[in-house]
Design an enzyme around this catalytic site. Structure first.
Site, PDB file in Angstrom:
ATOM      1  CG  HIS A  44      -2.197   0.449   0.900  1.00  0.00           C
ATOM      2  ND1 HIS A  44      -3.653   0.154   1.525  1.00  0.00           N
ATOM      3  CD2 HIS A  44      -2.756   1.394  -0.118  1.00  0.00           C
ATOM      4  CE1 HIS A  44      -4.448   0.956   0.991  1.00  0.00           C
ATOM      5  NE2 HIS A  44      -4.072   1.528  -0.074  1.00  0.00           N
ATOM      6  CG  ASP A  81      -6.296  -0.782   4.618  1.00  0.00           C
ATOM      7  OD1 ASP A  81      -6.391  -1.849   5.403  1.00  0.00           O
ATOM      8  OD2 ASP A  81      -5.450  -0.079   3.766  1.00  0.00           O
ATOM      9  CG  HIS A 133      -4.089  -2.218   8.570  1.00  0.00           C
ATOM     10  ND1 HIS A 133      -4.466  -2.983   7.549  1.00  0.00           N
ATOM     11  CD2 HIS A 133      -3.930  -2.901   9.681  1.00  0.00           C
ATOM     12  CE1 HIS A 133      -4.156  -4.282   7.973  1.00  0.00           C
ATOM     13  NE2 HIS A 133      -3.808  -4.292   9.270  1.00  0.00           N
ATOM     14  CG  ASP A 192      -2.613   1.779   5.327  1.00  0.00           C
ATOM     15  OD1 ASP A 192      -2.263   1.228   6.352  1.00  0.00           O
ATOM     16  OD2 ASP A 192      -2.945   1.209   4.223  1.00  0.00           O
ATOM     17  CG  HIS A 241       2.408  -1.848   4.277  1.00  0.00           C
ATOM     18  ND1 HIS A 241       1.668  -2.971   4.301  1.00  0.00           N
ATOM     19  CD2 HIS A 241       2.921  -1.706   5.776  1.00  0.00           C
ATOM     20  CE1 HIS A 241       1.982  -3.483   5.326  1.00  0.00           C
ATOM     21  NE2 HIS A 241       2.311  -2.873   6.161  1.00  0.00           N
ATOM     22  CG  ASP A 285      -5.075  -3.272   2.487  1.00  0.00           C
ATOM     23  OD1 ASP A 285      -4.949  -4.363   1.918  1.00  0.00           O
ATOM     24  OD2 ASP A 285      -4.210  -2.632   3.109  1.00  0.00           O
ATOM     25  CG  ASP A 336      -5.518  -5.324   4.738  1.00  0.00           C
ATOM     26  OD1 ASP A 336      -6.410  -4.551   4.746  1.00  0.00           O
ATOM     27  OD2 ASP A 336      -4.342  -4.951   5.063  1.00  0.00           O
ATOM     28  CD  GLU A 374      -0.247  -4.320   1.643  1.00  0.00           C
ATOM     29  OE1 GLU A 374       0.480  -5.599   1.872  1.00  0.00           O
ATOM     30  OE2 GLU A 374       0.178  -3.075   1.848  1.00  0.00           O
TER      31      GLU A 374
HETATM   32  N1  LIG Z   1      -1.275  -1.376   4.052  1.00  0.00           N
HETATM   33  C1  LIG Z   1      -1.245  -2.124   5.180  1.00  0.00           C
HETATM   34  N2  LIG Z   1      -1.581  -3.474   4.933  1.00  0.00           N
HETATM   35  N3  LIG Z   1      -0.951  -1.508   6.056  1.00  0.00           N
HETATM   36  C2  LIG Z   1      -0.694  -2.124   7.653  1.00  0.00           C
HETATM   37  C3  LIG Z   1      -0.520  -1.391   8.462  1.00  0.00           C
HETATM   38  C4  LIG Z   1       0.024  -1.969   9.977  1.00  0.00           C
HETATM   39  C5  LIG Z   1       0.281  -1.054  11.013  1.00  0.00           C
HETATM   40  N4  LIG Z   1      -0.678  -0.187  11.358  1.00  0.00           N
HETATM   41  C6  LIG Z   1       1.668  -0.421  10.861  1.00  0.00           C
HETATM   42  O1  LIG Z   1       1.592   0.850  10.536  1.00  0.00           O
HETATM   43  O2  LIG Z   1       2.780  -1.054  10.438  1.00  0.00           O
HETATM   44 MN   LIG Z   2      -3.570  -0.577   3.512  1.00  0.00          MN
HETATM   45 MN   LIG Z   3      -4.357  -2.903   5.441  1.00  0.00          MN
END
Ligand SMILES: NC(=[NH2+])NCCC[C@H](N)C(=O)O
Ligand SMILES: [Mn+2]
Ligand SMILES: [Mn+2]
Length: 301
Positions: free
Chosen positions: A102, A125, A127, A129, A142, A228, A230, A273
Site C-alpha cells: 500500500h 482497508d 487499517h 495507513d 505501507h 486494500d 485486507d 496488497e
Molecule cells: N497497508 C497495510 N496493510 N498496512 C498495515 C499497517 C499496519 C500497522 N498499522 C503499521 O503501521 O505498520
Molecule cells: Mn492498507
Molecule cells: Mn490494510
C-alpha cells in the site's frame, strides 16, 4: 465505456514480507485485462512500473534515521509510479494501479493530484495507513501513505512529484477499519476524518456506507478508490500480509462496489496488497479480478 490503463506496481518495499511484488502478475494471470475488456471497456496493460531498485532483489531491512524502512526505495518507486499515473490521465485514460504493497498509493495519488487539486479518496482497508515516523509502531511505510499524502512526516516523501500535502483531511473517507494504532486513532479524531469502522459497516451495510461516503465527497473534483484486500475477511482472502479477522465479505464488497461504480466522479483506483506467496492456489488474485470487474460496472444480472 471506460478507457482503462492497467498499471502494475510491483513494490514490496513498504513492508517486510516477500511476495507482494508478485501481486500484479498474479492478478494478470487470472485474466484481469480480458475480464475488463469483456465488460465493454477499452483496456490497455502498461506493464509494470519499476524504479531504479528492483523489489525482487531488494533489501527489506534498511532503516533510515527516522526509523523508516526502505525509505529511498519507496521514494524512488513513488516518483516513477506518479509519472506513469499522470501520463495515463494526460491521455484521458483511467489509471488502475495493481499492487504491490500500500505504500504505492503515495505515488498513485501524487500522480492523480497533479490533475485534480480537490481529490476525494475512499480508503477501504482494515487499517488506517495514516501513521507517520512518530506514530508508526513498525516503520513500515505501507502503514503511512495517508499520513504522507496529508503532509505529515518526512518532507522528502511529502514533496514527491509535486510539493506539499496532496489531500485535505475532509476529502478522505476510511471504510472497514478495525486495526488502528493508538497514534492513528488520535490523529483521526484530532482532524475529524470521516471514518466508517468495520462495526459501522456491519450495522449499516457497505452499500449504505458507500452511499454516505460519496455524499461526503460530492464537492470533490474527482474520487480515487484505494482498496486494500485486507479489508476483506481472512476467511475469504488468505493472500495478504496483514490479515485482520472480522472483515468485509466478498458478497457485500461487490454490493458496495456496484454503488460506487455508478458515480461519475471516480477517476482512478488502486487495488493493493495481493501476495500470492502466502495465498491458497492464487485464489486472492482470482477474487481481486472479480472485485476489479465490479469497480468497472459488473453486475449480477
Ligand atoms: N497497508 C497495510 N496493510 N498496512 C498495515 C499497517 C499496519 C500497522 N498499522 C503499521 O503501521 O505498520
Ligand atoms: Mn492498507
Ligand atoms: Mn490494510
Amino acid at each position: 465505456m471506460v478507457k482503462i490503463d492497467i498499471i502494475g506496481a510491483p513494490t514490496a518495499f513498504g513492508q517486510p514480507k516477500l511476495g507482494v511484488s508478485l501481486g500484479p502478475d498474479a492478478v494478470r494471470l487470472c485474466g484481469l485485462k480480458e475480464h475488463l475488456s469483456q465488460l465493454g471497456h477499452d483496456v490497455a496493460d502498461k506493464g509494470n512500473v519499476y524504479g531504479k531498485y528492483r523489489a525482487e532483489y531488494g533489501n527489506h531491512s534498511e532503516r533510515n534515521e527516522e526509523g523508516l524502512m526502505n525509505f529511498n526505495q519507496v521514494k524512488d518507486f513513488s516518483e516513477a509510479l506518479a509519472a506513469s499515473v499522470e501520463g495515463s490521465l494526460d491521455n484521458n485514460r483511467f489509471p488502475f494501479i495493481v499492487g504491490g504493497d500500500h505504500s504505492l498509493s503515495i505515488g498513485s495519488v501524487s500522480g492523480v493530484t497533479k490533475k485534480y487539486n480537490n481529490l476525494g479518496v475512499l480508503w477501504i482497508d482494515a487499517h488506517g495507513d495514516i501513521n507517520n515516523s512518530d506514530t508508526s509502531p513498525t516503520g513500515n511505510i505501507h502503514g503511512m501513505p495517508l499520513g504522507v499524502l496529508l503532509g505529515e512526516g518526512s518532507r522528502s516523501l511529502v514533496d514527491i512529484h509535486h510539493e506539499g500535502a496532496k489531500l485535505k483531511h475532509e476529502n478522505i473517507v476510511l471504510i472497514g477499519v478495525r486495526d488502528l494504532d493508538t497514534g492513528e486513532k488520535a490523529y483521526i479524531k484530532e482532524h475529524g476524518i470521516k471514518c466508517y469502522t468495520m462495526s459501522d459497516v456491519r450495522r449499516l451495510g457497505l452499500d449504505v456506507v458507500i452511499t454516505k461516503a460519496l455524499k461526503h465527497l460530492q464537492d470533490c473534483d474527482g474520487i480515487h478508490l484505494s482498496l486494500d484486500v485486507d479489508s476483506l475477511d481472512p476467511l475469504e482472502i488468505k493472500g495478504t500480509g496483514t490479515k485482520v479477522d472480522g472483515g468485509i465479505f466478498l458478497s457485500e464488497m461487490l454490493l458496495g462496489l456496484n454503488i460506487l461504480s455508478k458515480t461519475e466522479l471516480l477517476v482512478s483506483a488502486d487495488l493493493v496488497e495481493v501476495n500470492p506467496l502466502i495465498d491458497n492456489c492464487n485464489e486472492t488474485a482470482e477474487k481481486a479480478v472479480v472485485i476489479s470487474e465490479y469497480i468497472f460496472g459488473q453486475s449480477q444480472i
